[in-house]
Write a protein that holds these residues in place. Sequence first.
Motif, PDB file in Angstrom:
ATOM      1  N   GLU A 120      37.320  43.934  30.079  1.00  0.00           N
ATOM      2  CA  GLU A 120      36.373  42.979  30.668  1.00  0.00           C
ATOM      3  C   GLU A 120      37.081  41.769  31.274  1.00  0.00           C
ATOM      4  O   GLU A 120      36.665  41.245  32.313  1.00  0.00           O
ATOM      5  N   GLY A 121      38.166  41.330  30.631  1.00  0.00           N
ATOM      6  CA  GLY A 121      38.820  40.101  31.078  1.00  0.00           C
ATOM      7  C   GLY A 121      39.825  40.275  32.192  1.00  0.00           C
ATOM      8  O   GLY A 121      40.052  39.334  32.966  1.00  0.00           O
ATOM      9  N   TYR A 122      40.426  41.458  32.306  1.00  0.00           N
ATOM     10  CA  TYR A 122      41.500  41.668  33.276  1.00  0.00           C
ATOM     11  C   TYR A 122      41.242  42.853  34.216  1.00  0.00           C
ATOM     12  O   TYR A 122      41.446  42.734  35.420  1.00  0.00           O
ATOM     13  N   TRP A 123      40.820  43.985  33.650  1.00  0.00           N
ATOM     14  CA  TRP A 123      40.628  45.187  34.460  1.00  0.00           C
ATOM     15  C   TRP A 123      39.450  45.023  35.403  1.00  0.00           C
ATOM     16  O   TRP A 123      39.560  45.268  36.610  1.00  0.00           O
ATOM     17  N   ARG A 124      38.303  44.607  34.871  1.00  0.00           N
ATOM     18  CA  ARG A 124      37.097  44.576  35.685  1.00  0.00           C
ATOM     19  C   ARG A 124      37.176  43.577  36.838  1.00  0.00           C
ATOM     20  O   ARG A 124      36.753  43.899  37.968  1.00  0.00           O
ATOM     21  N   PRO A 125      37.712  42.362  36.644  1.00  0.00           N
ATOM     22  CA  PRO A 125      37.793  41.450  37.793  1.00  0.00           C
ATOM     23  C   PRO A 125      38.630  42.002  38.946  1.00  0.00           C
ATOM     24  O   PRO A 125      38.283  41.799  40.113  1.00  0.00           O
ATOM     25  N   TYR A 126      39.720  42.684  38.627  1.00  0.00           N
ATOM     26  CA  TYR A 126      40.549  43.259  39.690  1.00  0.00           C
ATOM     27  C   TYR A 126      39.783  44.338  40.440  1.00  0.00           C
ATOM     28  O   TYR A 126      39.760  44.368  41.689  1.00  0.00           O
ATOM     29  N   HIS A 127      39.138  45.223  39.702  1.00  0.00           N
ATOM     30  CA  HIS A 127      38.405  46.317  40.342  1.00  0.00           C
ATOM     31  C   HIS A 127      37.191  45.806  41.119  1.00  0.00           C
ATOM     32  O   HIS A 127      36.883  46.340  42.192  1.00  0.00           O
ATOM     33  N   ASP A 128      36.533  44.785  40.610  1.00  0.00           N
ATOM     34  CA  ASP A 128      35.406  44.201  41.351  1.00  0.00           C
ATOM     35  C   ASP A 128      35.897  43.589  42.660  1.00  0.00           C
ATOM     36  O   ASP A 128      35.246  43.736  43.708  1.00  0.00           O
ATOM     37  N   ALA A 129      37.039  42.900  42.607  1.00  0.00           N
ATOM     38  CA  ALA A 129      37.579  42.287  43.820  1.00  0.00           C
ATOM     39  C   ALA A 129      38.020  43.347  44.821  1.00  0.00           C
ATOM     40  O   ALA A 129      37.787  43.214  46.031  1.00  0.00           O
TER      41      ALA A 129
END
Length: 271
Positions: A120-129
């Motif tokens: 939630e803290g690292y993987w998801r922000p990258y993939h969302d971007a």
Amino acid sequence: MSDTIFDLVQGDGPLVISMPHCGTELSPGLADRLTEEALTLRDTDWHIPRLYGFAGGMGATLISARYSRYVVDLNRSSTGESLYPGQATTGLCPDVLFDGTPLYREGRAPDAAEVAQRVEGYWRPYHDALAAELARVKERHGFALLYDAHSIRSHVPRLFDGRLPDLNLGTARGTSADPGLIAGVVAAMERASAAEGLTCVADGRFVGGHITRHFGRPADNVHALQMELTQDSYMDEEAPPFAYRPDRAEKLQRVLAAVLEAFAGWRPAQG
């Protein structure tokens, strides 16, 4: 534009270059839990943003991770399925190095709750971007081109036999991009590699990781390729400080420029 999780430079062309394994930062407290060998960050895709620095002049969008793959591997599924069932690999939050030695000190590996927090803290922000950038360029151009940029030591016996070719193009076995696009990129790679005395292969040991397989949807006008480079083709791969070698890199960059020109210059058939 920059972010605490990744760096993003937006371009005006259809090409998006993702660099998910170039990060070297560690999450709070993680360094105290890693083995001495892991603290060298040996399995980093070293110097990839520098190697592809020329691509900004081609109008490419560049997104690069700041955090190490030892925090969470951005090129794995968030649910942790193996990319290569039956073969040695590393996981979503790896607990071993590429050579199979422990990443963590005894008893310090993350539990399931911590893995979920890292997702939630690292993987998801990258993939969302990354998804947002692909949507942005697709809205502008009618299609999007994703190039996932990686590198690895030329010899990792646990993962593959012998020496890898210098350039390893992955197309998810022909499913992540238009067949004509793939053929044009492969041809450009082969010509340029031969001219520079480098070796290359398409869909060899590395056929593309989660990013290529997930985002590559040619029927939806999103075409994805992965490139895995041998690190000895542009740097000192064996021991810290893993120095960049401009004398080697310039030759490789000429090949990469030919590959990216073939990729970014492609246009979908009309009608």
